[in-house]
Design a protein around this motif. Structure first.
Motif, short mmCIF file in Angstrom:
data_model
loop_
_atom_site.label_atom_id
_atom_site.label_comp_id
_atom_site.label_asym_id
_atom_site.label_seq_id
_atom_site.Cartn_x
_atom_site.Cartn_y
_atom_site.Cartn_z
N ALA A 251 0.91 -0.76 0.07
CA ALA A 251 0.56 -0.15 0.02
C ALA A 251 0.75 1.24 -0.67
N GLY A 252 2.20 1.48 0.87
CA GLY A 252 2.31 2.50 1.10
C GLY A 252 3.41 2.99 -0.50
N THR A 253 3.69 1.28 -1.12
CA THR A 253 5.00 2.10 -2.78
C THR A 253 3.07 2.54 -3.34
N VAL A 254 2.14 1.90 -3.86
CA VAL A 254 1.09 2.45 -4.28
C VAL A 254 1.43 3.67 -4.46
N ALA A 255 0.71 4.10 -2.60
CA ALA A 255 0.68 5.89 -2.55
C ALA A 255 1.48 6.44 -3.25
N ALA A 256 2.94 5.91 -2.70
CA ALA A 256 4.01 7.07 -2.83
C ALA A 256 4.31 6.98 -4.92
N ALA A 257 3.60 5.79 -5.64
CA ALA A 257 4.10 6.03 -6.36
C ALA A 257 3.55 6.76 -7.81
N PHE A 258 2.54 7.58 -6.88
CA PHE A 258 1.66 9.20 -7.76
C PHE A 258 3.53 10.13 -7.99
N ALA A 259 3.74 10.31 -6.37
CA ALA A 259 4.50 11.26 -6.32
C ALA A 259 5.98 11.11 -6.25
N GLY A 260 6.61 9.46 -7.46
CA GLY A 260 7.48 9.01 -7.96
C GLY A 260 8.57 8.13 -7.02
N GLY A 261 7.80 8.02 -5.68
CA GLY A 261 8.43 6.69 -5.23
C GLY A 261 8.58 5.19 -5.76
N HIS A 262 9.44 4.10 -5.96
CA HIS A 262 9.44 3.69 -6.62
C HIS A 262 8.90 1.78 -5.87
N ALA A 263 9.35 1.67 -4.78
CA ALA A 263 9.43 1.16 -3.76
C ALA A 263 9.77 1.05 -2.12
N VAL A 264 8.95 0.49 -1.39
CA VAL A 264 8.97 0.23 -0.90
C VAL A 264 8.56 -1.25 -0.27
N ASN A 265 10.36 -1.50 0.87
CA ASN A 265 9.61 -2.95 1.54
C ASN A 265 10.76 -3.04 2.98
N LEU A 266 11.05 -4.55 3.52
CA LEU A 266 11.28 -4.87 4.40
C LEU A 266 13.09 -4.68 3.97
N ALA A 267 13.63 -4.13 5.28
CA ALA A 267 14.42 -3.27 5.17
C ALA A 267 15.71 -5.16 5.57
N ALA A 268 16.97 -4.94 4.89
CA ALA A 268 17.44 -6.19 5.21
C ALA A 268 19.40 -6.08 6.06
N ILE A 269 19.81 -5.14 5.72
CA ILE A 269 21.31 -4.44 6.26
C ILE A 269 21.06 -3.87 7.08
N THR A 270 19.64 -2.63 7.19
CA THR A 270 19.91 -1.48 7.82
C THR A 270 19.01 -2.69 9.28
N ALA A 271 18.51 -3.22 9.23
CA ALA A 271 17.09 -3.94 10.69
C ALA A 271 18.49 -4.45 10.73
N ALA A 272 19.48 -5.10 10.97
CA ALA A 272 20.16 -5.56 11.95
C ALA A 272 20.70 -4.76 13.25
N LEU A 273 20.88 -3.32 12.87
CA LEU A 273 20.79 -2.24 13.53
C LEU A 273 19.76 -1.88 14.96
N PRO A 274 18.09 -1.87 14.88
CA PRO A 274 17.61 -1.86 15.67
C PRO A 274 17.29 -3.28 16.33
N ALA A 275 17.52 -4.19 15.74
CA ALA A 275 16.95 -5.50 16.66
C ALA A 275 18.47 -6.11 17.04
N SER A 276 19.38 -5.50 17.44
CA SER A 276 20.73 -5.92 17.88
C SER A 276 20.35 -5.33 19.53
N ALA A 277 21.45 -5.91 20.09
CA ALA A 277 21.35 -5.37 21.41
C ALA A 277 21.72 -4.36 21.85
N GLU A 278 22.56 -3.48 20.70
CA GLU A 278 22.81 -2.81 20.84
C GLU A 278 21.93 -1.29 20.83
N ALA A 279 20.77 -2.19 20.48
CA ALA A 279 19.36 -1.12 20.46
C ALA A 279 19.01 -0.91 22.24
N HIS A 280 19.08 -2.12 22.41
CA HIS A 280 18.20 -2.52 23.98
C HIS A 280 18.91 -4.11 24.40
#
Length: 409
Positions: A251-280
């Motif tokens: 839904a985010g990709t569809v809504a963003a498309a009208f203003a030029g956004g190409h695709a929104v998805n789950l993060a892969a590389i940057t997902a590790a930082l908030p999910a790690s013990a470094e976050a909490h």
């Protein structure tokens, strides 16, 4: 702010800054390649920041888990390789809409997920490596053409890649900005700043854009972002609400498309930082880091006209160098996955070469034809796929194979 919240909030802000600075140049280059003006590219960058920021805020609060989203950096690389298509920018916007619809449809129709899973891992990764190659060659081309401008950026990135890898690309970006500002001050360019705003476009559906942009964009986003994102979170003990996440990002990709956004998805590389013990230290509190990252992206959205103006004013090769350096790790991982199994290297190599080529047939770019060639060679040379050759599954605790599209959540 209480101390227990300061840590995840700070980590979330860092994750957003790293994600933004390490790949925004690829997004701008991709949108520009398929016909966006600087104003439309700034609009696309803005709306992508808003879409992923709001998606993260919703998902992380609802599920109390660090469900981090991102724009599709590999997908932006696909746009660079695709180039202008018949119908121009409106046709590209139509392709973004189709991609978003396919992502959402995958949540409602598991058979579509199984169809993506049927694409062998070596073929999918070789296609990604092929579309990344031209971007990763940019630092070499740029340093040969303008060594005084580009060499310091490369040297700084290499030093920090050794000493503080997380900050290598953001620091290279900051130095690139300094280089651009000096060049503009010396009269080598102009900095055309605009207020933040949306440039809406009426989409057009054309066959070349759907085949040459939407389908490769969907495949790369699913295979190189969503499924690895599930794997990253699973490695930290978090289960992804698969269907809801696909519905939100679709839904985010569809809504963003009208203003030029190409695709929104789950993060892969940057997902590790908030999910790690470094976050909490407490896994139950790490979702706050993703909340913080979501709000940070809403702030960064306001800066989209500034960064696109910097890209437009930059001497040739400066920001392309930052983008190429940031994608080196992704290129290496894609090549490793593509060529790991010796029996499938011919199919993977044929896919890689086709994707890296400038070939355009029937108005359709090389990413789509790479899939066609790779699957044809795979079918011709492969009689039986060994364990692990096909894609889609995620290894979780105990070595069990989990198929996201079979999940009911």
């Amino acid at each position: 702010m209480e101390r227990s919240l300061a840590q995840p909030v700070g980590v979330g802000i860092v994750a957003a800054l790293v994600g933004f600075t390490s790949s925004f140049a690829v997004v701008v280059a991709g949108l520009t390649a398929v016909g966006a003006t600087p104003e439309q590219a700034a609009s696309g960058l803005l709306v992508l920041c808003v879409a992923q920021g709001l998606g993260m805020i919703w998902l992380s609060r609802r599920h109390r888990a660090p469900l981090t989203l991102a724009w599709s950096t590999p997908g932006a690389a696909v746009l660079v390789g695709a180039g202008a298509v018949s119908g121009g920018w409106p046709a590209a916007v139509g392709a973004f809409l189709v991609c978003g619809a396919l992502i959402g449809l995958t949540a409602a129709w598991p058979a579509l997920g199984r169809l993506v899973a049927a694409i062998p891992v070596p073929v999918a990764q070789a296609m990604l490596a092929g579309v990344l190659l031209s971007l990763c060659l940019e630092p070499l081309v740029a340093v040969a053409a303008a060594p005084l401008l580009v060499a310091p950026v490369i040297v700084l990135w290499l030093l920090l890649a050794r000493l503080a890898p997380r900050w290598a690309t953001p620091a290279a970006f900051v130095l690139a900005v300094a280089v651009v500002l000096v060049a503009v001050g010396a009269g080598d360019g102009t900095l055309a700043l605009r207020p933040p705003g949306l440039a809406l476009t009426a989409p057009e559906l054309t066959l070349p854009a759907v085949v040459g942009i939407a389908l490769p964009l969907y495949v790369v986003t699913m295979a190189s972002q969503n499924v690895p994102g599930v794997s990253v979170l699973a490695s930290f003990g978090y289960a992804v609400p698969w269907r809801e996440t696909l519905l939100v990002t679709g839904a985010g990709t569809v809504a963003a498309a009208f203003a030029g956004g190409h695709a929104v998805n789950l993060a892969a590389i940057t997902a590790a930082l908030p999910a790690s013990a470094e976050a909490h230290p407490d896994p139950a509190r790490r979702w706050v880091a993703t909340q913080s990252a979501g709000w940070a992206y809403l702030v960064l959205a306001v800066l989209s006209p500034v960064v696109t103006a910097l890209v437009a004013a930059a001497p040739a090769g400066v920001f392309e160098t930052v983008a190429g350096l940031a994608l080196l790790t992704t290129l290496g991982a894609a090549l490793s996955a593509a060529l790991r199994e010796e029996p499938h290297r011919v199919a993977a190599t044929a896919t890689f070469l086709t994707a890296a080529s400038p070939v355009v047939v029937l108005g359709v770019g090389s990413a789509f034809w790479a899939l066609v060639v790779g699957l044809a060679v795979w079918a011709l040379l492969t009689t039986r796929s060994p364990r692990g050759a096909r894609g889609g599954g995620v290894r979780v605790a105990g070595g069990r194979q989990w198929w996201p599209w079979r999940a009911t959540r």
